[in-house]
Enzyme design. Structure first.
Site, PDB file in Angstrom:
ATOM      1  N   ALA A 180     -18.662 -10.057  47.755  1.00 12.87           N
ATOM      2  CA  ALA A 180     -17.823 -11.527  47.710  1.00 12.87           C
ATOM      3  C   ALA A 180     -16.900 -11.360  48.926  1.00 12.87           C
ATOM      4  O   ALA A 180     -16.146 -12.062  48.724  1.00 12.87           O
ATOM      5  CB  ALA A 180     -17.121 -11.688  46.502  1.00 12.87           C
ATOM      6  N   ALA A 181     -17.203 -10.741  49.891  1.00 16.25           N
ATOM      7  CA  ALA A 181     -16.371 -10.507  51.061  1.00 16.25           C
ATOM      8  C   ALA A 181     -16.530 -11.745  52.135  1.00 16.25           C
ATOM      9  O   ALA A 181     -15.885 -11.876  52.964  1.00 16.25           O
ATOM     10  CB  ALA A 181     -16.387  -9.163  51.563  1.00 16.25           C
ATOM     11  N   ARG A 200     -21.210 -21.369  56.569  1.00 25.29           N
ATOM     12  CA  ARG A 200     -21.873 -22.453  56.419  1.00 25.29           C
ATOM     13  C   ARG A 200     -21.421 -23.410  55.440  1.00 25.29           C
ATOM     14  O   ARG A 200     -21.642 -24.784  55.407  1.00 25.29           O
ATOM     15  CB  ARG A 200     -23.392 -22.220  55.813  1.00 25.29           C
ATOM     16  CG  ARG A 200     -24.200 -21.443  57.008  1.00 25.29           C
ATOM     17  CD  ARG A 200     -25.465 -20.753  56.317  1.00 25.29           C
ATOM     18  NE  ARG A 200     -25.116 -19.447  55.482  1.00 25.29           N
ATOM     19  CZ  ARG A 200     -25.944 -18.767  55.144  1.00 25.29           C
ATOM     20  NH1 ARG A 200     -27.266 -19.027  54.987  1.00 25.29           N
ATOM     21  NH2 ARG A 200     -25.637 -17.790  54.645  1.00 25.29           N
ATOM     22  N   GLN A 256     -13.391  -4.774  52.043  1.00 25.07           N
ATOM     23  CA  GLN A 256     -14.246  -4.936  53.427  1.00 25.07           C
ATOM     24  C   GLN A 256     -13.690  -5.575  54.524  1.00 25.07           C
ATOM     25  O   GLN A 256     -13.385  -6.946  54.474  1.00 25.07           O
ATOM     26  CB  GLN A 256     -15.831  -5.438  53.133  1.00 25.07           C
ATOM     27  CG  GLN A 256     -16.726  -5.374  54.344  1.00 25.07           C
ATOM     28  CD  GLN A 256     -17.868  -6.193  54.253  1.00 25.07           C
ATOM     29  OE1 GLN A 256     -17.830  -7.226  53.688  1.00 25.07           O
ATOM     30  NE2 GLN A 256     -18.967  -5.919  54.906  1.00 25.07           N
ATOM     31  N   GLY A 304     -34.299 -14.204  52.609  1.00 27.45           N
ATOM     32  CA  GLY A 304     -34.987 -13.224  53.134  1.00 27.45           C
ATOM     33  C   GLY A 304     -36.505 -13.094  52.357  1.00 27.45           C
ATOM     34  O   GLY A 304     -36.536 -13.440  51.238  1.00 27.45           O
ATOM     35  N   ASN A 348     -36.262 -12.809  48.487  1.00 26.45           N
ATOM     36  CA  ASN A 348     -35.395 -11.831  47.918  1.00 26.45           C
ATOM     37  C   ASN A 348     -34.195 -12.720  47.398  1.00 26.45           C
ATOM     38  O   ASN A 348     -33.495 -13.282  47.817  1.00 26.45           O
ATOM     39  CB  ASN A 348     -34.673 -10.943  49.322  1.00 26.45           C
ATOM     40  CG  ASN A 348     -33.699 -10.062  48.861  1.00 26.45           C
ATOM     41  OD1 ASN A 348     -33.484  -9.553  47.655  1.00 26.45           O
ATOM     42  ND2 ASN A 348     -32.637  -9.768  49.832  1.00 26.45           N
ATOM     43  N   TYR A 400       6.551 -45.709  27.428  1.00 26.06           N
ATOM     44  CA  TYR A 400       6.777 -44.300  28.044  1.00 26.06           C
ATOM     45  C   TYR A 400       7.543 -43.655  26.945  1.00 26.06           C
ATOM     46  O   TYR A 400       8.788 -43.592  26.489  1.00 26.06           O
ATOM     47  CB  TYR A 400       7.429 -44.298  29.068  1.00 26.06           C
ATOM     48  CG  TYR A 400       7.849 -42.886  29.628  1.00 26.06           C
ATOM     49  CD1 TYR A 400       6.763 -42.030  29.821  1.00 26.06           C
ATOM     50  CD2 TYR A 400       9.101 -42.329  29.898  1.00 26.06           C
ATOM     51  CE1 TYR A 400       7.120 -40.542  30.209  1.00 26.06           C
ATOM     52  CE2 TYR A 400       9.308 -40.964  30.404  1.00 26.06           C
ATOM     53  CZ  TYR A 400       8.338 -40.213  30.407  1.00 26.06           C
ATOM     54  OH  TYR A 400       8.351 -38.795  30.722  1.00 26.06           O
ATOM     55  N   TYR A 452      15.536 -38.549  31.518  1.00 25.78           N
ATOM     56  CA  TYR A 452      16.007 -37.780  32.988  1.00 25.78           C
ATOM     57  C   TYR A 452      17.112 -38.493  33.602  1.00 25.78           C
ATOM     58  O   TYR A 452      17.068 -39.820  33.819  1.00 25.78           O
ATOM     59  CB  TYR A 452      14.875 -37.833  33.740  1.00 25.78           C
ATOM     60  CG  TYR A 452      14.766 -36.887  35.316  1.00 25.78           C
ATOM     61  CD1 TYR A 452      15.493 -35.900  35.085  1.00 25.78           C
ATOM     62  CD2 TYR A 452      14.406 -37.865  36.219  1.00 25.78           C
ATOM     63  CE1 TYR A 452      15.397 -34.929  36.397  1.00 25.78           C
ATOM     64  CE2 TYR A 452      14.518 -36.907  37.484  1.00 25.78           C
ATOM     65  CZ  TYR A 452      14.779 -35.546  37.447  1.00 25.78           C
ATOM     66  OH  TYR A 452      15.180 -34.945  38.536  1.00 25.78           O
TER      67      TYR A 452
HETATM   68  C1  UD1 Z   1     -28.795 -12.854  51.529  1.00 29.95           C
HETATM   69  C2  UD1 Z   1     -30.058 -11.686  51.700  1.00 29.95           C
HETATM   70  C3  UD1 Z   1     -31.326 -12.427  51.902  1.00 29.95           C
HETATM   71  C4  UD1 Z   1     -31.257 -13.022  50.424  1.00 29.95           C
HETATM   72  C5  UD1 Z   1     -30.336 -13.838  50.029  1.00 29.95           C
HETATM   73  C6  UD1 Z   1     -30.389 -14.341  48.492  1.00 29.95           C
HETATM   74  C7  UD1 Z   1     -28.843 -10.198  53.353  1.00 29.95           C
HETATM   75  C8  UD1 Z   1     -28.970  -9.790  54.957  1.00 29.95           C
HETATM   76  N1  UD1 Z   1     -29.692 -11.089  53.339  1.00 29.95           N
HETATM   77  O1  UD1 Z   1     -28.801 -13.649  52.580  1.00 29.95           O
HETATM   78  O2  UD1 Z   1     -32.329 -11.608  51.939  1.00 29.95           O
HETATM   79  O3  UD1 Z   1     -32.634 -13.791  50.458  1.00 29.95           O
HETATM   80  O4  UD1 Z   1     -29.093 -13.196  50.102  1.00 29.95           O
HETATM   81  O5  UD1 Z   1     -29.387 -15.107  48.182  1.00 29.95           O
HETATM   82  O6  UD1 Z   1     -28.462  -9.519  52.401  1.00 29.95           O
HETATM   83  N2  UD1 Z   1     -21.257 -10.427  52.096  1.00 29.95           N
HETATM   84  C9  UD1 Z   1     -20.105  -9.561  52.170  1.00 29.95           C
HETATM   85  N3  UD1 Z   1     -20.056  -8.939  53.254  1.00 29.95           N
HETATM   86  C10 UD1 Z   1     -20.661  -9.203  54.364  1.00 29.95           C
HETATM   87  C11 UD1 Z   1     -21.726 -10.217  54.125  1.00 29.95           C
HETATM   88  C12 UD1 Z   1     -21.984 -10.857  52.954  1.00 29.95           C
HETATM   89  O7  UD1 Z   1     -19.499  -9.344  50.880  1.00 29.95           O
HETATM   90  O8  UD1 Z   1     -20.380  -8.610  55.310  1.00 29.95           O
HETATM   91  C13 UD1 Z   1     -21.308 -11.041  50.672  1.00 29.95           C
HETATM   92  C14 UD1 Z   1     -21.253 -12.747  50.791  1.00 29.95           C
HETATM   93  O9  UD1 Z   1     -19.872 -12.966  50.433  1.00 29.95           O
HETATM   94  C15 UD1 Z   1     -22.180 -13.093  49.734  1.00 29.95           C
HETATM   95  C16 UD1 Z   1     -23.273 -12.144  49.821  1.00 29.95           C
HETATM   96  O10 UD1 Z   1     -22.891 -10.842  50.163  1.00 29.95           O
HETATM   97  O11 UD1 Z   1     -21.658 -13.326  48.370  1.00 29.95           O
HETATM   98  C17 UD1 Z   1     -24.643 -12.501  50.395  1.00 29.95           C
HETATM   99  O12 UD1 Z   1     -24.128 -12.826  51.699  1.00 29.95           O
HETATM  100  P1  UD1 Z   1     -24.816 -14.375  52.694  1.00 29.95           P
HETATM  101  O13 UD1 Z   1     -24.175 -14.083  53.840  1.00 29.95           O
HETATM  102  O14 UD1 Z   1     -24.889 -15.411  51.795  1.00 29.95           O
HETATM  103  O15 UD1 Z   1     -26.511 -13.716  52.547  1.00 29.95           O
HETATM  104  P2  UD1 Z   1     -27.661 -14.747  52.855  1.00 29.95           P
HETATM  105  O16 UD1 Z   1     -27.679 -15.051  54.156  1.00 29.95           O
HETATM  106  O17 UD1 Z   1     -27.654 -15.590  51.551  1.00 29.95           O
HETATM  107 CA    CA Z   2     -26.214 -16.329  50.228  1.00 30.27          CA
END
Ligand code: UD1
Ligand code: CA
Length: 463
Positions: free
Chosen positions: A10-11, A16, A74, A141, A171, A368, A389
């Site tokens: 969740a970092a 987007r 992170q 992915g 994925n 009121y 008041y």
């Molecule tokens: C990711 C997968 C993709 C998959 C998709 C499913 C990767 C490279 N790709 O893509 O294959 O189909 O999820 O939803 O993993 N996050 C961190 N630190 C970082 C980057 C991301 O904690 O440095 C966390 C984000 O906060 C998020 C999660 O990881 O909760 C996924 O990251 P996001 O950038 O949304 O990956 P996707 O492009 O959706």
């Molecule tokens: Ca995502």
């Protein structure tokens, strides 16, 4: 499960989303996105639960009231692989398996995660991943398989060739891995890709290359693994979730006249044979009893309604307790700390705040009632105002049982009216009134016969 560790990612900023708010704090059915995977993670009773935070780390931590979370920071968002690597120290020497969840995949269910774990154990795999097939796989992915169908790797949308982009199996971003394999595989990742990031999915290639067992579980209900990356995806998921929630309540015996315009948050509860009209929002920890009628355009937050309550058209209720048989509205505003006894009537253009009103009492028009305690069977006349008041402090008004407050009265707090008091119309009450007394102000109206005609004459003479 004593042999289970969970990491929630969740970092990320959620670029987007184009937002100042970290993505996982955007709300779905009233709750932050992160709360959904966390809730499912906790159902699995892991021995260790780590959440990787970075962007808005403090805000994210503050939003999670769940206990037993190990927070991992992170500092720089170098990719999902790097994020998992940040949790290495937490799982040093951990013998069990590691389940990795995405903070932005909210509809995942613990049952599906259990299937994933089961497959992982059955296959004695180093890595097991969750996949699904999507009609529109854009952004995900893609799962690469060898000719005999074995998992071969995962390629991100931006790195995929045109033919790889045709692949519909994607994925889910949810994995189980043996920690020993995982943390050593992460060391082999590079960021030589379009996004310059360390991709977690690349550990698949490492496993395949080393000849380690990898497995997959295909989810047949794709909505469960949909990720939120944009506001549009959030809106679509909100709609999906609302439909799911509304369907559930209809199955439980609640009538929704126009389900498309009814918004019910996750933690709300509704009793049987309650009928809900259009444009109704039920939020927070709102609880509605049986056989209630909500005519429509109602906005309820943390409101607790007994049975047989009737909310007429257009009411706003916040942090309120409403007993059985109460009627509210149309056009009433019940603010925090309002507690209405049985069969109370609150009518149009009435506002209440910190108002405890006893059984059978009524305030039906233009009133009121703030910082007030009202007894039973009391009638508050039209236009009554509690003046609570003085510009510095708030004061309470206490009104007994069976009191008649005449229309257009002002009750200047602190003031107490005993039981059976009678307040004459248009009285300003500044002092306590003993039980059974009449209270009125002395000035009577004066009448000047023929005054209007004289006034007109004067004005006409001037012009
Ligand atoms: C990711 C997968 C993709 C998959 C998709 C499913 C990767 C490279 N790709 O893509 O294959 O189909 O999820 O939803 O993993 N996050 C961190 N630190 C970082 C980057 C991301 O904690 O440095 C966390 C984000 O906060 C998020 C999660 O990881 O909760 C996924 O990251 P996001 O950038 O949304 O990956 P996707 O492009 O959706
Ligand atoms: Ca995502």
């Amino acid at each position: 499960m004593s042999d289970l560790g969970i990491i929630v990612l969740a970092a990320g900023l959620g670029t987007r989303m184009k937002s100042h708010l970290p993505k996982v704090l955007h709300r779905l059915a009233g709750k932050p996105l992160i709360s959904y995977p966390l809730r499912e993670a906790i159902k699995l009773q892991p021995e260790k639960l780590a959440v990787v935070v970075g962007h808005g780390a403090i805000e994210v931590q503050e939003s999670c009231s769940e206990s037993g979370i190990t927070w991992v920071i992170q500092d720089e968002q170098l990719g999902t692989g790097h994020a998992v690597g940040c949790a290495r120290a937490v799982f040093q020497g951990f013998g069990g398996d590691l389940l990795i969840l995405s903070g932005d995949v909210p509809l995942i269910r613990s049952e599906t995660l259990e299937d994933l774990l089961r497959r992982h154990w059955e296959k004695n795999a180093a890595l097991t991943i969750l996949t699904t097939t999507l009609d529109d796989p854009v952004g995900y992915g893609r799962i690469l398989r060898s000719e005999n169908g074995e998992l071969a790797g995962i390629v991100e949308e931006r790195d995929a060739t045109a033919s790889q982009r045709q692949i519909q199996e994607v994925n889910a971003g949810i994995y189980v891995a043996a920690p020993k394999f995982l943390f050593s595989a992460l060391e082999n990742l590079t960021n030589a890709n379009q996004q310059g990031e360390y991709y977690l999915p690349d550990v698949v290639r490492v496993a395949v290359k080393n000849g380690q067992a990898v497995a997959t579980v295909l989810v047949t209900e794709p909505t469960e693994i949909l990720g939120i990356n944009t506001r549009e995806e959030l809106a679509i998921m909100e709609k999906n979730l609302q439909e799911r929630i509304n369907r559930k309540w209809m199955e439980m015996g609640v009538t929704l006249k126009d389900p498309q315009t009814v918004y019910i948050e996750e933690d709300v509860a509704i009793g049987r044979d309650t009928v809900i009209g259009p444009n109704t929002h039920l939020m927070g920890k709102t609880v509605i009893g049986e056989r209630c009628r909500l005519d429509g355009s109602a906005y309820l937050t943390n409101a607790c309604l007994g049975s047989g309550v009737h909310l007429r058209f257009c009411v706003v209720l916040t942090d309120c307790q409403i007993a059985d048989g109460v009627i509210v509205g149309p056009f009433a505003h019940l603010r925090p700390g309002t507690a209405l006894g049985r069969n109370v009537h609150i009518g149009n253009f009435v506002e209440t705040k910190e108002a405890r009103i006893g059984d059978g009492s009524k305030a039906n028009h233009l009133t009121y009632l703030g910082d007030v305690t009202v007894g039973r069977d009391t009638n508050i006349g039209a236009g009554t105002i509690t003046c609570n008041y003085d510009g510095f402090h708030k004061y309470r008004t206490v009104i007994g049982d069976r009191v008649q407050v005449g229309s257009d009265s002002t009750l200047v707090a602190p003031v107490t009216l005993g039981d059976d008091v009678y307040v004459a119309t248009a009285t300003t009450v500044r002092q306590d009134v003993a039980a059974g007394a009449l209270v009125f102000n002395e000035r009577r109206e004066q009448v000047r016969e023929g005054w209007t005609q004289e006034k007109r004459k004067k004005m006409e003479a001037k012009s």
